[in-house]
Design a protein around this motif. Structure first.
Motif, short mmCIF file in Angstrom:
data_model
loop_
_atom_site.label_atom_id
_atom_site.label_comp_id
_atom_site.label_asym_id
_atom_site.label_seq_id
_atom_site.Cartn_x
_atom_site.Cartn_y
_atom_site.Cartn_z
N THR A 79 0.83 -1.20 0.00
CA THR A 79 0.00 0.00 0.00
C THR A 79 0.87 1.25 0.00
O THR A 79 2.04 1.22 0.40
CB THR A 79 -0.91 0.07 1.23
OG1 THR A 79 -0.08 0.07 2.43
CG2 THR A 79 -1.86 -1.10 1.29
N VAL A 80 0.26 2.34 -0.44
CA VAL A 80 0.87 3.66 -0.36
C VAL A 80 -0.03 4.49 0.55
O VAL A 80 -1.25 4.56 0.33
CB VAL A 80 0.99 4.31 -1.74
CG1 VAL A 80 1.61 5.70 -1.62
CG2 VAL A 80 1.83 3.44 -2.66
N GLU A 81 0.54 5.09 1.56
CA GLU A 81 -0.23 5.78 2.58
C GLU A 81 -0.07 7.29 2.46
O GLU A 81 0.97 7.78 2.03
CB GLU A 81 0.24 5.34 3.97
CG GLU A 81 0.36 3.83 4.16
CD GLU A 81 -0.98 3.17 4.38
OE1 GLU A 81 -1.83 3.80 5.03
OE2 GLU A 81 -1.16 2.03 3.91
N LEU A 82 -1.10 8.01 2.89
CA LEU A 82 -1.01 9.46 3.01
C LEU A 82 -1.50 9.84 4.40
O LEU A 82 -2.70 9.74 4.68
CB LEU A 82 -1.84 10.17 1.94
CG LEU A 82 -1.74 11.69 1.95
CD1 LEU A 82 -0.34 12.14 1.51
CD2 LEU A 82 -2.80 12.34 1.06
N GLN A 83 -0.58 10.22 5.25
CA GLN A 83 -0.93 10.66 6.59
C GLN A 83 -1.19 12.16 6.55
O GLN A 83 -0.31 12.94 6.18
CB GLN A 83 0.21 10.35 7.58
CG GLN A 83 -0.06 10.82 8.99
CD GLN A 83 -1.20 10.07 9.64
OE1 GLN A 83 -1.27 8.84 9.59
NE2 GLN A 83 -2.13 10.82 10.24
N MET A 84 -2.39 12.54 6.95
CA MET A 84 -2.80 13.94 6.92
C MET A 84 -2.96 14.42 8.36
O MET A 84 -3.67 13.80 9.15
CB MET A 84 -4.14 14.07 6.18
CG MET A 84 -4.12 13.42 4.79
SD MET A 84 -5.77 13.21 4.08
CE MET A 84 -6.35 14.88 3.99
N THR A 85 -2.30 15.49 8.72
CA THR A 85 -2.42 16.06 10.06
C THR A 85 -2.83 17.52 9.97
O THR A 85 -2.63 18.18 8.94
CB THR A 85 -1.09 15.96 10.83
OG1 THR A 85 -0.09 16.71 10.15
CG2 THR A 85 -0.64 14.52 10.95
N ASN A 86 -3.44 18.00 11.05
CA ASN A 86 -3.88 19.40 11.10
C ASN A 86 -4.64 19.78 9.84
O ASN A 86 -4.34 20.79 9.18
CB ASN A 86 -2.68 20.33 11.29
CG ASN A 86 -3.07 21.76 11.60
OD1 ASN A 86 -4.16 22.02 12.11
ND2 ASN A 86 -2.21 22.70 11.27
#
Length: 128
Positions: A79-86
């Motif tokens: 998988t390819v992940e995208l961690q989104m914060t704020n």
């Protein structure tokens, strides 16, 4: 040919975190460069968010998300992940995972027309 499927979208409040996942099938992560793009509901052009190079571990980010979003690869899960914060209300849109084959060592592109394979997208809505 490689197939992509996004998941993890939803409705969140501003300031929260969200993690998107792109499941990759019929292909190996190490063969492709991957990117995340988004399209706002107002019909704006598809906007570059983040990309990951198959060689040298290079990554690139759009100006509006740099410092808040992180792209990564999970070779075990494929998988390819995208961690989104704020997250902010302006982050609202449909998020697409995309990929293209690239020779080893070639520069990473942020242009959507260079990406060959696309997932169907996942909706992210950020409320204020």
């Amino acid at each position: 040919q490689v197939q992509l499927a996004e998941s993890g979208g939803g409705l969140v409040q501003a300031g929260a975190s969200l993690r998107l996942s792109c499941a990759v099938s019929r292909g190996t992560l190490s063969t492709y460069n991957f990117g995340w793009f988004r399209q706002a509901p107002s019909g704006k052009e598809r906007e570059f968010v983040a990309a990951s190079n198959r060689s040298r571990g290079g990554v690139r980010y759009g100006n509006s998300v740099a410092g808040r979003f992180t792209i990564s690869r999970d070779n075990d899960k494929n998988t390819v992940e995208l961690q989104m914060t704020n997250v902010k209300p302006d982050d609202t849109g449909v998020y697409y995972c995309a990929a293209y084959w690239s020779a080893w060592g070639r520069p990473l592109t942020t242009q959507s027309q260079d990406y060959t394979f696309w997932g169907p997208g996942t909706q992210v809505t950020v409320s204020s």
